[in-house]
Design a protein around this motif. Structure first.
Motif, PDB file in Angstrom:
ATOM      1  N   CYS A 277      98.126 -20.230  78.984  1.00 36.80           N
ATOM      2  CA  CYS A 277      97.429 -19.372  79.346  1.00 36.80           C
ATOM      3  C   CYS A 277      97.772 -18.046  79.673  1.00 36.80           C
ATOM      4  N   GLN A 278      99.042 -17.634  79.929  1.00 36.43           N
ATOM      5  CA  GLN A 278      99.306 -16.205  80.031  1.00 36.43           C
ATOM      6  C   GLN A 278     100.871 -16.230  79.638  1.00 36.43           C
TER       7      GLN A 278
ATOM      8  N   ASP B   2      96.983 -12.727  77.685  1.00 36.10           N
ATOM      9  CA  ASP B   2      96.294 -13.895  77.950  1.00 36.10           C
ATOM     10  C   ASP B   2      95.607 -14.474  76.737  1.00 36.10           C
TER      11      ASP B   2
ATOM     12  N   ARG C 177      93.616 -18.059  74.617  1.00 35.66           N
ATOM     13  CA  ARG C 177      92.566 -18.693  74.849  1.00 35.66           C
ATOM     14  C   ARG C 177      92.496 -19.952  74.199  1.00 35.66           C
TER      15      ARG C 177
ATOM     16  N   THR D 296      97.965 -24.537  81.654  1.00 32.61           N
ATOM     17  CA  THR D 296      97.408 -25.231  82.530  1.00 32.61           C
ATOM     18  C   THR D 296      97.698 -26.696  82.139  1.00 32.61           C
TER      19      THR D 296
ATOM     20  N   GLU E 251      98.900 -26.515  87.429  1.00 32.97           N
ATOM     21  CA  GLU E 251      99.776 -25.452  86.649  1.00 32.97           C
ATOM     22  C   GLU E 251     101.074 -25.556  86.629  1.00 32.97           C
TER      23      GLU E 251
ATOM     24  N   THR F 136      99.648 -26.958  72.783  1.00 27.63           N
ATOM     25  CA  THR F 136      99.948 -25.823  72.199  1.00 27.63           C
ATOM     26  C   THR F 136     100.872 -26.031  71.178  1.00 27.63           C
TER      27      THR F 136
ATOM     28  N   GLN G  30      95.338 -25.948  71.084  1.00 23.83           N
ATOM     29  CA  GLN G  30      95.552 -24.541  71.045  1.00 23.83           C
ATOM     30  C   GLN G  30      96.496 -24.177  69.822  1.00 23.83           C
TER      31      GLN G  30
END
Length: 553
Positions: free
Chosen positions: A3-4, A19, A21, A69, A90, A455, A485
């Motif tokens: 996320c970040q 950030d 997405r 997340t 998280e 990811t 992602q």
């Protein structure tokens, strides 16, 4: 999902807070701008090694943190729970490196060793680097790719456990065998010593008894003479003896007691003395009558005593310790006999453990062969799409029972043919650099679909690819981004244009300081960046139109 990402004073980055997405995020920038710097920083959060060189010049420390997340990452959640590091849904990984090279790692605010960052990181991110296609030439990497696609972790774990058990038993057997010659020599010596002591058969306490009896018989004549002399003094001498004198004393004491009753105790004591003398005389008489001087028994005792002392000197122990020493040697001999039994048992365990290993290795090999056929078709289809229409890909899995390793007993080789009429051959023999890049990229994308990592990062994996092929690669990554992602560092506009979002990396210098920044682009900014990638420094209406077409696609 990532996320970040926050980066403070890392290399030429002063501060970045990015950030991310879902979907595919394209990352571009001029050569040397530091397009991979975010990935390098992220690597610190995943436990990569670092030193003081990572700290931005003039800063006291580097700090990098990544927030993920965990809604669709059950393995990561379970790992955090098992290690008491959970924090709702998280996971925050943080790493600091000071200017003197000291490093600290944190998971959800808790200090942890680097190994734990690596452990949880494997569930969160998969990184495919730009040199992955070079590793594709290595047999070990080919095996790992096939296993990643097959995702048969339970079979891999079973083979590893069987291999470790096999090696453990083999090591125990080897250790026992190495000392076998020493044991054989020791056993032969012990057998001789124990047989000799068994034959002598000295009993517990026997040596002390022999000593006493030998001393008595050795002094038999003196014993007889002294006993006879003592008896004469006590009761048998006609010239006067103790018993007759005590009788007279007892009689006189009775007379005295009649004259003075207070003298009664003296009479009692004399009576007791008389009784003691009479009993002593009687006991000594019985002893003397039973005393025999047997020369043959004396010779036997003398021989046994001498043998005991000789054996004691031979074994370097006291003669009174010989029986105990005998037992000790016999116990050691029995232990060596049990070692022989253990040797046979371990040899049997080695055979059994190897059979157990091969059984698990065969199961793994069968799974590999099944998934290899499946992967053959998918990679062949992929390389057709990547401008190799006549190419064919195949994975050869050969089970070799003589090859025993932690990863099984298979020789795995990736074979390919790129032109009609050419036979399948190893990648290194057939594929050119560009072909190898395309094959490697196709395999990475296909295997990434099977791995449950939320990811995936592709760091310039499209090197050596251009034109229509690059557009196919872009579409592949975009499709992958629909379910996972994807972060893709690229220099190709055809790939970058397929991103669901786009980030631009810039490097600039001010007041003698160089700094890299990274920003998300809106649609018009994306068109400008794609045009730059297409046309370089000169951006024309044609390149802008081409960029809009790429973006629309």
């Amino acid at each position: 999902m990532l996320c970040q990402l926050s980066i403070n004073n890392f290399a030429i980055v002063r501060f970045l807070e990015l950030d991310f997405r879902p979907g595919m995020t394209s990352i571009t920038g001029e050569t040397g701008a530091g397009k991979s710097i975010a990935i390098d920083a992220l690597g610190l959060c995943l436990g990569n090694r670092a030193d003081a060189a990572a700290v931005r010049p003039g800063a006291s420390k580097t700090e990098v943190s990544a927030r993920f997340t965990l809604e669709d990452v059950p393995l990561a959640k379970r790992w955090l729970e098992d290690n008491d590091l959970e924090l709702d849904d998280e996971c925050i990984l943080r790493r600091t490196i000071t200017s003197d090279g000291r490093s600290r790692a944190y998971i959800n605010g808790n200090p942890v060793p680097l190994s734990q960052l690596k452990a949880v990181g494997q569930f969160l991110i998969g990184i495919h680097g730009q040199h992955a296609h070079h590793a594709l030439l290595k047999s070990e990497h080919q095996l790992n790719l096939l296993d990643s696609y097959a995702n048969h972790k339970l079979l891999n774990d079973a083979v590893l456990a069987a291999y470790q058990r096999c090696r453990q038993v083999e090591a125990e057997l080897e250790s026992l065998q190495q000392s076998q010659q020493e044991r054989i020599a020791r056993k032969q010596l012990l057998q001789y010593q124990v047989e000799e002591l068994d034959e002598f058969n000295l009993q517990a306490g026997e040596f002390e008894e022999i000593e006493v009896e030998h001393k008595r018989l050795a002094n038999g004549t003196a014993l007889i003479e002294d006993c006879q002399h003592t008896l004469a003094l006590l009761s048998e001498s006609d010239e006067g003896n103790i018993e007759s004198l005590l009788n007279k004393a007892v009689s006189l004491a009775a007379t005295l007691e009649g004259l003075d009753p207070t003298l009664a105790p003296i009479g009692n004591m004399l009576n007791e003395a008389l009784i003691q003398v009479q009993e002593s005389s009687s006991e000594l008489g019985r002893y003397l009558s039973n005393l025999e001087l047997d020369p043959e028994h004396f010779a036997f005792l003398e021989e046994r005593l001498s043998k005991a002392m000789t054996l004691a000197r031979k074994h370097h122990v006291g003669a009174d310790k010989l029986h105990e020493h005998h037992r000790t040697l016999a116990d050691e001999l029995r232990t060596l006999d049990s070692d022989e039994e253990q040797l046979e048992e371990l040899a049997a365990q080695v055979v059994a453990s190897r059979e157990a290993y091969l059984l698990q290795a065969q199961k793994l090999s069968q799974s590999r062969s099944r998934y290899a056929k499946e992967l053959d078709k998918l990679v062949t289809q992929s390389i057709h799409e990547l401008n190799m229409p006549k190419g064919k890909f195949s994975i050869e899995v050969n089970f070799n029972p003589e090859l025993m390793g932690p990863n099984g007993s298979d020789n795995v080789e990736f074979l390919v043919t790129t032109n009609p009429g050419q036979p399948l051959a190893g990648l290194a023999k057939v594929a050119s650099g560009g072909e190898l890049s395309r094959i490697g990229l196709g395999i990475q994308v296909i295997t990434a679909r099977k791995v449950a990592t939320p990811t995936l990062i592709f760091d310039e994996v499209d090197v050596g690819i251009s034109g229509p092929t690059a557009a196919v690669v872009g579409r592949m990554l975009r499709t992958l981004g629909e379910s996972t992602q994807v972060l893709c560092v690229t220099h190709l506009p055809q790939v970058a244009g397929n991103g669901h979002q786009h980030m631009l990396v810039n490097k600039h210098s001010k007041a003698g300081q160089t700094e890299t920044t990274m920003q998300a682009l809106d649609k018009e900014q994306r068109v400008q960046e794609l045009a730059r990638l297409l046309g370089g420094d000169t951006i024309t209406s044609n390149t802008l139109a081409n960029a809009r077409e790429l973006l629309a696609g």
